[in-house]
Structures are given as C-alpha cells and as structure tokens.
Scaffold this motif. Sequence first.
Motif, short mmCIF file in Angstrom:
data_model
loop_
_atom_site.label_atom_id
_atom_site.label_comp_id
_atom_site.label_asym_id
_atom_site.label_seq_id
_atom_site.Cartn_x
_atom_site.Cartn_y
_atom_site.Cartn_z
N ALA A 75 -89.27 -60.58 79.93
CA ALA A 75 -89.47 -59.56 79.07
C ALA A 75 -90.80 -58.96 78.89
O ALA A 75 -90.87 -57.86 78.70
N ARG A 76 -91.82 -60.10 79.00
CA ARG A 76 -93.22 -59.43 79.12
C ARG A 76 -93.78 -59.35 80.48
O ARG A 76 -95.01 -58.78 80.74
N LYS A 77 -92.80 -59.47 81.53
CA LYS A 77 -93.37 -59.11 82.85
C LYS A 77 -94.34 -59.86 83.60
O LYS A 77 -95.39 -59.45 84.33
N LEU A 78 -94.32 -60.87 82.95
CA LEU A 78 -95.40 -61.87 83.37
C LEU A 78 -95.18 -62.48 84.68
O LEU A 78 -93.92 -62.78 84.81
N LEU A 79 -95.92 -62.81 85.46
CA LEU A 79 -95.87 -63.75 86.56
C LEU A 79 -96.00 -65.03 86.10
O LEU A 79 -96.70 -65.81 85.71
N TYR A 80 -94.79 -65.73 86.54
CA TYR A 80 -94.52 -67.32 85.99
C TYR A 80 -94.22 -68.33 87.24
O TYR A 80 -93.24 -67.83 87.89
N LEU A 81 -94.69 -69.43 87.16
CA LEU A 81 -94.36 -70.49 88.14
C LEU A 81 -93.73 -71.58 87.41
O LEU A 81 -94.66 -72.02 86.29
N ASP A 82 -92.61 -72.19 87.59
CA ASP A 82 -91.83 -73.37 86.97
C ASP A 82 -92.23 -74.58 87.82
O ASP A 82 -91.63 -74.62 88.65
N ALA A 83 -93.06 -75.26 86.98
CA ALA A 83 -93.40 -76.70 87.78
C ALA A 83 -92.61 -77.61 87.06
O ALA A 83 -92.69 -78.76 87.09
N THR A 84 -91.43 -77.32 86.31
CA THR A 84 -90.34 -78.33 85.98
C THR A 84 -90.12 -79.37 86.95
O THR A 84 -89.73 -78.90 88.27
N CYS A 85 -90.20 -80.61 86.77
CA CYS A 85 -89.66 -81.58 87.91
C CYS A 85 -88.26 -81.31 88.09
O CYS A 85 -87.42 -81.06 87.31
N PRO A 86 -87.80 -81.41 89.31
CA PRO A 86 -86.63 -81.20 89.72
C PRO A 86 -85.59 -82.06 89.06
O PRO A 86 -84.43 -81.67 88.82
N LEU A 87 -85.93 -83.29 88.74
CA LEU A 87 -85.27 -84.28 88.33
C LEU A 87 -84.86 -84.03 86.58
O LEU A 87 -83.84 -84.30 86.02
#
Length: 321
Positions: free
Chosen positions: A100-112
């Motif tokens: 919604a804020r048009k932020l560039l985000y990267l998701d480092a959530t562990c795949p498990l």
Amino acid sequence: MSQSPVSPGVPRPTLTVLLATPRGFCAGVDRAIQIVEKAIGKYGAPVYVRHEIVHNRLVVERLKALGAVFVEELEECPPDRPVVFSAHGVPKTVPAEAKARKLLYLDATCPLVSKVHVDTGRHFDAGREIVLIGHAGHPEVVGTMGQLPPGAVTLIETVEAAEAFEPQDAANLAFVTQTTLSVDDTAEIVAALRARFPQIAAPHKEDICYATTNRQEAVKTVAARSEVLLVLGSANSSNSMRLAEVGRRAGAKAYLIDSAEELDLSWLAGASVVGVTAGASAPEVLVQGVVERLSQSFEVSLEEIDAERETVTFKLPRVLA
C-alpha cells in the motif's frame, strides 16, 4: 567473577572440549543474513530491517555496521529505502502495508517457516480449527497467527493447556508448530492432543525444522559426556534457549552465553569435560572465541562430535540472486 588465566610456569589443568556438530548457522539464517548483505550491496545504505533479522547480538551489530537499520514496525521506514522482513516471518498485514505504501520489500522469511504458513492456510481453507504449538510473543508465532483472521488459531504452550483445550468441533481439528521448539516437549504436547482428539490433522512433514532437531540431537550426545555445556546464543533466541534446556535434561550444567566474554570459569570448577555448541543464529566465530578463552586457562583437547551432516541450502530472492 570469572577467574584469570593460569599464571606462567603453573601447569594448566587438562580439559576435554566436545564440539557438537551440527552447530551454528542453519540454511534459513544464512539466507536471511545474505539477503540483508546483498540488499545493502545492491541498493546502498541504509537498508531497513523489520525486527532483528535473526536473534543474535553479534550478527545484528555487524549488519548495523554495514548499514542496516533495525526497526520494529514499517511506519518507521522511509518510503524511498528498501525494507527486509526477518527470518521469523511476518503477519499478512505487513506485506499488505508495504504494498500500500509502495515500499520495496524483501522477504527473508525462512522457507520452513513459510511452509508452516502454507499449512495453516490449507487447514483454514478446509474449515478446520487450528492449534499452534509455540511460545506466546515469539515473532514466528506472531507471524504464523497473523496469516489468518483473529481467533482462527489457538496457541497452546504446554501439556496442561493441551489437556484443558476445548475446541468448537473436536472432529475437525488440525495442529501446526513453531519451528524452533524442543522436540521432546512438543512430542508430549502432541501426544496429549492426539489422546484427546485422535482425528486431529497433523503436518504432512514435521514442522520443527531439521536444524532445530539436528542441533538438539547433537547436544544430547555431547551433554551425556559433559559435566558442563556452553551454548553460544542470545537470550531471545528460541532455538538457543532450547539447546540449553536439552543439555540440562541430558545431565550437564548448561549455560547460555552471547560470547566468550560472558564465560565464568568458576562454572568449570572440577570439570574435566565441557561441551560446546551454538544456536542456529550464532556464528562459528563465537565458538572459536570460547575455545580460545578456555585455552588460556586449560590444556585443551578438542574433540568434534559428529551427528547429522547438513547440506540444505535455500535460494535467494530472484532480485538479489
């Protein structure tokens, strides 16, 4: 107070140090740290990180020095800088707010951890009532419960809570678990649930991750031979806390320390065998620091105790690969 190193000319007592293998970084932690490092390399500093990327003080301080800025909520992030979500996972509202804020985000959530999120959604879509076995307030638990509407997931922390739990429909239940729990404790809770609700749906594959399981098994082996167990890890690291607990159950005096600086040599009084391990978010340099510290006061004999060898790796997000 910790004791000083032995004076020159005085014979040093002998000490066998058993190094647990596997120990230290798991694939999910390694991936999360790489995401922050590569994001800084690609986009320049600062790169914002929502919550500690992993629960380790040394890792966080090193990334801060490279240009990472750690925040608790997205509202603290400026609109023109990238933000990374931590390895523990986030509620669905977080990426929605970022979009919604048009932020560039990267998701480092562990795949498990992401696997647990997928399983939770699958059970919800099938109309099942969901039980999450985990620790209240832990970021992973907050993230998993935040995949679904409020009230859709019931958190159970103990066997007593499992025995007192009253579902809306006992024939239509499912459970998932936090990935960094004590294997033995979780087995007891699952057994209590299954005894009461034989039809409860279980994960297709164990939710407690391979790294947590392997490190706990290695600690059982090492602690059974040690009078003292030193666990490198931060106090807010769930998997590190569990390693210390497992070590105590196996018969060793176990201490959780952030670094060699916190090692009190009086803990080792009368000990001839000491075990050393590290939580999944603790770098190997911390283990080497403890070995060096011990070597100042003892004639150290190192022995590597091999358990499971790990070969798991996780891919980086395409934008950083």
